[in-house]
Design an enzyme around this catalytic site. Structure first.
Site, PDB file in Angstrom:
ATOM      1  N   LEU A  44       0.856  -1.188   0.000  1.00 21.50           N
ATOM      2  CA  LEU A  44       0.000   0.000   0.000  1.00 21.50           C
ATOM      3  C   LEU A  44       0.888   1.233   0.000  1.00 21.50           C
ATOM      4  CD1 LEU A  44      -2.664  -1.035   2.681  1.00 21.50           C
ATOM      5  CD2 LEU A  44      -3.167  -0.497   0.284  1.00 21.50           C
ATOM      6  N   ASP A  45       0.432   2.301  -0.661  1.00 22.58           N
ATOM      7  CA  ASP A  45       1.174   3.561  -0.630  1.00 22.58           C
ATOM      8  C   ASP A  45       1.209   4.107   0.792  1.00 22.58           C
ATOM      9  OD1 ASP A  45       1.746   3.636  -3.372  1.00 22.58           O
ATOM     10  OD2 ASP A  45      -0.191   4.548  -3.835  1.00 22.58           O
ATOM     11  N   PRO A  46       2.204   4.945   1.110  1.00 20.94           N
ATOM     12  CA  PRO A  46       2.323   5.470   2.484  1.00 20.94           C
ATOM     13  C   PRO A  46       1.054   6.141   3.010  1.00 20.94           C
ATOM     14  CG  PRO A  46       4.338   5.904   1.283  1.00 20.94           C
ATOM     15  CD  PRO A  46       3.366   5.329   0.277  1.00 20.94           C
ATOM     16  N   ALA A  48      -1.978   5.470   2.334  1.00 16.77           N
ATOM     17  CA  ALA A  48      -3.092   4.528   2.428  1.00 16.77           C
ATOM     18  C   ALA A  48      -3.037   3.717   3.717  1.00 16.77           C
ATOM     19  CB  ALA A  48      -3.083   3.595   1.221  1.00 16.77           C
TER      20      ALA A  48
END
EC number: 5.4.99.25
Length: 241
Positions: A44-46, A48
């Site tokens: 997951l992106d930071p 998210a």
């Protein structure tokens, strides 16, 4: 810190906190249990949050490729009226619009995201073209031609209060939710970026099965009671008192 033994293996479901990278959580888990063979079923992106499936031990890391192909479900918020170069809240603002879409327009545009759609991966992504990740080109100020990919989505509008459009989407592997937000903005004629993202489900694993990711930074935290098999069953059920 737990002793690194063969018994420490299984699936650990973690609710990734906002601001943490997926790999920082993996590093925390390595330090905590002393097992280096740890994989995942999707990062997951930071910015998210939500379900991260961690795979501990050789028996379970082998399942990574299978689990990566499973469907996922997300709750998301698109911020209308502003566009960014990364299509999300971490990017540089590159456009603004004063147009305020009507609810009818929103309903019409969101109805497009049902079934199979064609999607272009964003430049700021880890998708590889000619052996190089797209974000590496993007950071050099280059825009590379990308091929359309067919993905399957099922988007449900939850709430619309300008400038925020809340939706839930079930999707197949390789779907970029920030591209959906970006495309919604283009279709509505006002631009948009992905402001919030929370993974609710990865395959058969759901958010209500997850532990708080911050617990992995606690030196005395015991992960063993939370380890599951590939079907989601707890490996060491709590004793009946």
């Amino acid at each position: 810190m737990e002793l690194a033994t063969e018994s420490i293996e299984g699936v650990l479901l973690v609710d990734k906190p906002q601001g943490r990278t997926s790999f920082s959580l993996i590093r925390s888990l390595v330090r905590l249990i002393g097992v280096k063979k740890i994989g995942h079923a999707g990062t997951l992106d930071p910015f998210a949050t939500g379900v991260m499936v961690m795979l501990i031990g050789r028996k379970f890391t082998r399942l990574s490729d299978i689990m990566l192909f499973e469907d996922k479900e997300y709750a998301a918020v698109a911020h209308l009226g502003t566009t960014t170069d990364t299509y999300d809240c971490d990017g540089k603002i590159v456009g603004r619009s004063k147009k305020v879409p009507t609810m009818d327009e929103v309903l019409t545009c969101t109805s497009y995201f049902q079934g199979e759609i064609q999607q272009v991966p964003p430049m700021f992504s880890a998708k590889k073209v000619q052996g190089k990740k797209l974000y590496e080109y993007a950071r050099q100020g280059l825009s590379i031609e990308r091929r359309f990919a067919t993905v399957t989505v099922n988007l449900r509008l939850v709430k619309y209060e300008y400038p925020r459009l809340h939706f839930v989407v079930q999707c197949s592997k390789g779907t970029y939710i920030r591209s959906i937000a970006h495309e919604l903005g283009n279709m509505l004629g006002c631009g948009a970026y992905l402001e919030e993202l929370r993974r609710l489900r990865s395959g058969s694993f759901s958010i209500d099965q997850c532990i708080d990711g911050n617990l992995l930074d606690e030196p005395e935290f015991n992960v063993s009671p939370y380890l599951r098999d590939a079907n989601g069953l707890i490996l060491q059920p709590a004793p009946v008192l």
